[in-house]
Each structure stands twice: as structure tokens, then as C-alpha cells.
Design a protein around this motif. Sequence first.
Motif, PDB file in Angstrom:
ATOM      1  N   ASN A 134      34.554  35.022  66.040  1.00  0.00           N
ATOM      2  CA  ASN A 134      35.401  36.217  66.350  1.00  0.00           C
ATOM      3  C   ASN A 134      34.867  37.521  65.308  1.00  0.00           C
ATOM      4  O   ASN A 134      34.610  37.131  63.964  1.00  0.00           O
ATOM      5  N   PRO A 135      34.092  38.480  65.757  1.00  0.00           N
ATOM      6  CA  PRO A 135      33.199  39.509  64.938  1.00  0.00           C
ATOM      7  C   PRO A 135      34.043  40.149  64.226  1.00  0.00           C
ATOM      8  O   PRO A 135      35.062  40.862  64.199  1.00  0.00           O
ATOM      9  N   VAL A 136      33.522  39.857  62.810  1.00  0.00           N
ATOM     10  CA  VAL A 136      33.743  40.609  61.706  1.00  0.00           C
ATOM     11  C   VAL A 136      32.519  41.404  60.991  1.00  0.00           C
ATOM     12  O   VAL A 136      32.413  42.570  60.697  1.00  0.00           O
ATOM     13  N   HIS A 137      31.395  40.549  60.883  1.00  0.00           N
ATOM     14  CA  HIS A 137      30.100  41.164  60.414  1.00  0.00           C
ATOM     15  C   HIS A 137      29.380  41.026  61.685  1.00  0.00           C
ATOM     16  O   HIS A 137      28.746  39.807  61.936  1.00  0.00           O
ATOM     17  N   VAL A 188      17.839  38.669  61.776  1.00  0.00           N
ATOM     18  CA  VAL A 188      18.380  37.662  62.902  1.00  0.00           C
ATOM     19  C   VAL A 188      18.899  36.640  62.407  1.00  0.00           C
ATOM     20  O   VAL A 188      19.975  35.820  62.706  1.00  0.00           O
ATOM     21  N   LYS A 189      18.352  35.817  61.176  1.00  0.00           N
ATOM     22  CA  LYS A 189      18.564  34.571  60.699  1.00  0.00           C
ATOM     23  C   LYS A 189      20.266  34.497  60.101  1.00  0.00           C
ATOM     24  O   LYS A 189      20.780  33.727  59.909  1.00  0.00           O
ATOM     25  N   ASP A 190      20.773  35.823  59.820  1.00  0.00           N
ATOM     26  CA  ASP A 190      22.069  35.947  59.164  1.00  0.00           C
ATOM     27  C   ASP A 190      23.272  35.991  60.344  1.00  0.00           C
ATOM     28  O   ASP A 190      24.452  35.984  60.069  1.00  0.00           O
ATOM     29  N   THR A 238      20.635  28.633  67.122  1.00  0.00           N
ATOM     30  CA  THR A 238      20.469  27.950  65.715  1.00  0.00           C
ATOM     31  C   THR A 238      18.997  28.529  65.445  1.00  0.00           C
ATOM     32  O   THR A 238      18.266  28.446  66.264  1.00  0.00           O
ATOM     33  N   PHE A 239      18.851  28.761  64.379  1.00  0.00           N
ATOM     34  CA  PHE A 239      17.556  29.427  63.909  1.00  0.00           C
ATOM     35  C   PHE A 239      16.813  28.137  63.332  1.00  0.00           C
ATOM     36  O   PHE A 239      17.417  27.356  62.537  1.00  0.00           O
TER      37      PHE A 239
END
Length: 147
Positions: free
Chosen positions: A96-99, A123-125, A146-147
Motif C-alpha cells: 500500500n503505497p507510502v514511499h 530501484v533496489k529500494d 525480487t532483486f
Amino acid sequence: MKAPNLLKISIIVLLTCTILAGCKKESTPTATLNERIDASQSKPASNSGDFSNGPYGTVTGTARVFLTGGKYKLVLEGFSTSNGPDLKVYISQEQNPVHFVNLGSLKSTSGNQVYDIPSEANVKDYAYALIYCQQYHHLFGYTQLTF
């Protein structure tokens, strides 16, 4: 009826009609897209993730992040979603988007689509790709990257 009351009623009716005409339930284009990246010059930066439905929509297909030409791109393949207003594509740190980073408006409710990820985003964040109704804050679908 007095003229001032008739004028008030006319204004209320006109405003109501304008508001109702402006509310469009399904505003995302429906033409099937077939966007691709050049596979010979790209490498996967993540595993693919299959979309799951959110509480407000039906979403199918896969998402994957690719590194191509020194830039990251989010690729939606075999994609389909129920239509809705103001649908956006996000990468997010949470389901659920916060960041999150808004990659732009959803181009179509179906087909293969490519979205540029801004260079300032690490992108890894961002562990999720989301289809999100920004206007009403409704999650239509998500997948984990999955990175």
C-alpha cells in the motif's frame, strides 16, 4: 415561483449536471498495446512477478525491471486490468503505497507496456509494482519484485 428561487434552482441543476458529467468511471484507454524493449541490449534487473488483485480491481500479467541503455524500465507483459479512473503505475516500498515513485498514467488496460523509471530512484529500494487509482487511493493490483 419567484425569479430568484428559479435562478437558484437553475444554478444548482447546472452545477450538478457539470459535476456528474465530469466524473468518468472508466478513463483508461482500452486499446491493446504491444510495447517491447530491445532484449539484445537489455538485462533483467529483477525476477518477474505475477500481479495479484487488490481490493478494488482485477489485474493479471507479469512485471519485471530491466536495465537497458543504462536506464531502468518497468515492463508489464501479458497485462490486463479492470478499468477505472486515474489509474497510475507505481513502484513502491510497500504494497500500500507510502514511499513510492509514480511512473505515470497507465497507458492501457491491456497489453505489453514499458515505463521509464527515473534515474534518481534506486530501484533496489522498491519491492512492488502497483496499479493504483490515485484519485480515490484504491489499489487495483500489485506484484512483488525480487532483486
